[in-house]
Motif scaffolding. Sequence first.
Motif, short mmCIF file in Angstrom:
data_model
loop_
_atom_site.label_atom_id
_atom_site.label_comp_id
_atom_site.label_asym_id
_atom_site.label_seq_id
_atom_site.Cartn_x
_atom_site.Cartn_y
_atom_site.Cartn_z
N LEU A 159 -8.42 3.84 -5.16
CA LEU A 159 -8.26 5.17 -5.30
C LEU A 159 -9.44 5.94 -4.74
O LEU A 159 -9.18 7.23 -4.44
CB LEU A 159 -8.38 5.39 -6.94
CG LEU A 159 -7.05 4.83 -7.78
CD1 LEU A 159 -7.55 5.00 -9.24
CD2 LEU A 159 -5.77 5.70 -7.37
N ILE A 160 -10.47 5.62 -4.82
CA ILE A 160 -11.68 6.31 -4.06
C ILE A 160 -11.38 6.55 -2.73
O ILE A 160 -11.57 7.60 -1.99
CB ILE A 160 -12.96 5.72 -4.45
CG1 ILE A 160 -13.38 5.84 -5.90
CG2 ILE A 160 -14.09 6.14 -3.36
CD1 ILE A 160 -14.43 4.92 -6.24
N MET A 162 -8.29 6.35 -0.89
CA MET A 162 -7.35 7.42 -0.61
C MET A 162 -7.73 8.90 -1.19
O MET A 162 -7.41 9.98 -0.33
CB MET A 162 -6.17 7.04 -1.61
CG MET A 162 -5.52 5.71 -1.48
SD MET A 162 -4.40 5.37 -2.65
CE MET A 162 -2.79 5.95 -1.92
N LYS A 163 -8.68 9.10 -2.18
CA LYS A 163 -9.23 10.48 -2.51
C LYS A 163 -10.18 11.09 -1.26
O LYS A 163 -10.04 12.02 -0.85
CB LYS A 163 -9.73 10.29 -3.65
CG LYS A 163 -10.48 11.87 -4.12
CD LYS A 163 -9.35 12.63 -5.03
CE LYS A 163 -10.22 13.80 -5.69
NZ LYS A 163 -9.51 15.12 -5.53
N PHE A 164 -11.00 10.29 -0.86
CA PHE A 164 -12.19 10.62 -0.01
C PHE A 164 -12.09 9.41 1.28
O PHE A 164 -13.08 8.63 1.29
CB PHE A 164 -13.65 10.36 -0.82
CG PHE A 164 -13.61 11.30 -1.99
CD1 PHE A 164 -13.94 12.74 -2.01
CD2 PHE A 164 -13.49 10.52 -3.17
CE1 PHE A 164 -13.87 13.32 -2.91
CE2 PHE A 164 -13.61 11.24 -4.47
CZ PHE A 164 -13.91 12.62 -4.30
N PRO A 165 -11.07 9.62 2.23
CA PRO A 165 -11.03 8.84 3.27
C PRO A 165 -12.21 8.94 4.21
O PRO A 165 -12.53 8.11 4.95
CB PRO A 165 -9.54 8.99 3.88
CG PRO A 165 -9.47 10.36 3.32
CD PRO A 165 -9.97 10.52 1.94
N TYR A 167 -15.30 8.77 3.80
CA TYR A 167 -16.40 8.11 3.66
C TYR A 167 -16.24 6.76 4.32
O TYR A 167 -17.29 5.84 4.20
CB TYR A 167 -16.89 8.29 2.24
CG TYR A 167 -17.48 9.30 1.89
CD1 TYR A 167 -18.86 9.53 1.62
CD2 TYR A 167 -16.59 10.61 1.14
CE1 TYR A 167 -19.50 10.69 1.29
CE2 TYR A 167 -17.23 11.60 0.60
CZ TYR A 167 -18.49 11.65 0.70
OH TYR A 167 -19.27 12.66 0.38
#
Length: 176
Positions: A159-160, A162-165, A167
């Motif tokens: 999920l992280i 996908m939300k903040f690619p 990084y």
Amino acid sequence: MADEDQPAWLRAGNNSAPAPATPSGAGKAAASAGNAPPYKSLVKMIFLVMNLGLMIFMAATGALGIGNANNVNDSGVIFVGIYLIVFAGILTVFEISQLCPGGRLDDFVKRNFGFLYGNIGKGLYLLFVGILCFGLSEPRQLAIAAGVLIAAWGLASILIAMKFPEYFDKKEKFTP
């Protein structure tokens, strides 16, 4: 010679020097590093430490599961414990290969475990081994804790990512 005839970086009172010349490849790397989101290296290190910590926890759970097997009927528990140790070793080797990429270890991991180079692949791997932890019957509480933590971290990683690619680095695929 008057100050206005000199380049800006040579004028009195201006302490800024021009940026040093860089080779063509280094300039691109510096430009991409300049556009990196804040705390990118910290996020990468947090993921590295969490993955290594969870893999140590999983390997310890597998070893305790093997140690608690006391008769022939526990052969399934022994195999689950061995799988947990092996799968923990695979992700540990992957994370270590990421500390110094480009070496022979990195090529070996790319060739055999390329799915770990994508954020979704690594998250699904963590989810899988987290569910595998539930196969241990003893130590039951430790196996449940390891399974819940690892599976939750795998899901959170997906999920992280996908939300903040921004990084997460795009890894190149293995080319023989």
